[in-house]
Write a protein that holds these residues in place. Structure first.
Motif, short mmCIF file in Angstrom:
data_model
loop_
_atom_site.label_atom_id
_atom_site.label_comp_id
_atom_site.label_asym_id
_atom_site.label_seq_id
_atom_site.Cartn_x
_atom_site.Cartn_y
_atom_site.Cartn_z
N TRP A 1 0.83 -1.21 0.00
CA TRP A 1 0.00 0.00 0.00
C TRP A 1 0.86 1.25 0.00
CZ3 TRP A 1 -4.73 0.31 -1.49
CH2 TRP A 1 -5.57 -0.79 -1.36
N GLY A 2 1.93 1.21 0.80
CA GLY A 2 2.84 2.36 0.87
C GLY A 2 3.47 2.62 -0.50
N ALA B 1 9.89 9.03 -0.30
CA ALA B 1 9.88 8.52 1.08
C ALA B 1 9.06 7.22 1.17
CB ALA B 1 9.30 9.58 2.02
N LEU B 2 8.05 7.09 0.31
CA LEU B 2 7.21 5.88 0.35
C LEU B 2 7.74 4.77 -0.57
CD1 LEU B 2 3.80 7.74 0.42
CD2 LEU B 2 4.65 6.23 2.21
N TRP C 1 14.61 4.74 5.90
CA TRP C 1 14.24 6.02 6.51
C TRP C 1 15.17 7.15 6.11
CZ3 TRP C 1 9.56 5.88 7.92
CH2 TRP C 1 9.00 4.76 8.53
N ILE C 2 16.48 6.87 6.11
CA ILE C 2 17.46 7.94 5.81
C ILE C 2 17.30 8.40 4.36
CG2 ILE C 2 19.94 8.49 5.64
CD1 ILE C 2 20.33 6.19 7.77
N VAL C 3 17.27 7.41 3.45
CA VAL C 3 17.21 7.72 2.01
C VAL C 3 15.85 8.31 1.66
CG1 VAL C 3 17.35 6.69 -0.29
CG2 VAL C 3 18.85 5.88 1.53
N GLY C 4 14.79 7.74 2.24
CA GLY C 4 13.44 8.22 1.96
C GLY C 4 13.27 9.66 2.38
N LEU C 5 13.75 10.00 3.57
CA LEU C 5 13.52 11.35 4.09
C LEU C 5 14.55 12.37 3.58
CD1 LEU C 5 12.35 10.40 7.68
CD2 LEU C 5 10.95 11.10 5.73
N ALA C 6 15.65 11.87 2.97
CA ALA C 6 16.67 12.79 2.44
C ALA C 6 16.06 13.74 1.39
CB ALA C 6 17.82 12.01 1.82
#
Ligand code: SAM
Length: 197
Positions: free
Chosen positions: A79-80, A143-144, A149-154
């Protein structure tokens, strides 16, 4: 860990980035041929552009190619990834619309070109910075799509840096150039989210 969902997210991200570059390339070529009459490129803007490039292309590119950094990996959900793909490709679509609308007036940085016109139609009729809206959609999609987390939020961190370093300066440059016409345009539009901000 569901590898196939994670791989699907990475493949969709790569396809989106290729589409992004195919859209952008002709504008970069044309911009080189159109004379700049006002140049407000500054060190701060270069830092912002570097942060956006690092967060939205270099860091995720290295991750997709090598799996680095492993720290921050998390399980992806179907879903994400589906929501991420929707946001990412809707962002690519809006990115294309804004380039078509800006045409010869497009610049990567803070510049006014010869015969520059104020564009206020299409996506520019509700918000002043729809291209930046498209970048936020791409960053949320990233991000999804990428299960780290690091790469998604970068991407979000990198683009937010550029946006907040640039937006006031860009609006000042537009007001200095177009005067009352831009002030009135500001009165009837929001920055990046219609009717909200
Ligand atoms: C990277 S483009 C981004 C445009 C806009 N901020 C957006 O997010 O859609 C930046 C350049 O576009 C030009 N620009 C920004 N708003 C414009 C408008 N409404 N009409 C014409 N040119 C504009 C300025 O020359 C600026 O340097």
């Amino acid at each position: 860990m569901n590898m196939s969902v994670e791989n699907a997210g990475q493949i969709l991200w790569v396809l989106g980035i290729v589409a992004w570059y195919v859209i952008r390339f002709p504008f970069e070529r044309r911009a080189r041929r159109t004379r700049v009459v006002v140049n407000r490129r500054s060190l701060t803007d270069r830092i912002g552009l570097g942060a956006a490039l690092a967060g939205m292309a270099v860091v995720p590119g290295i991750y997709v190619a090598t799996g680095f950094p492993k720290a921050g990996d998390h399980a992806a959900s179907a879903w994400g990834v589906a929501l991420g793909a929707f946001l990412f490709f809707a962002g690519v679509w809006l990115f294309r619309r804004t380039h078509k609308e800006l045409g010869k007036n497009w610049s990567i940085s803070l510049e006014i070109r010869e015969k520059h016109k104020l564009i206020s139609g299409g996506p520019y009729s509700l918000i002043r910075h729809p291209m930046y809206t498209s970048f936020f959609m791409l960053a949320l999609g990233q991000a999804l799509l990428l299960a780290n987390w690091i790469v998604g939020l970068a991407g979000l961190a990198g683009f937010a840096t550029l946006f907040f370093l640039r937006v006031d300066k860009e609006e000042r440059m537009m007001t200095d150039t177009f005067g009352e016409e831009y002030r009135q345009y500001m009165d009837r539009t929001k920055r990046i989210i219609p009717y909200i901000y």
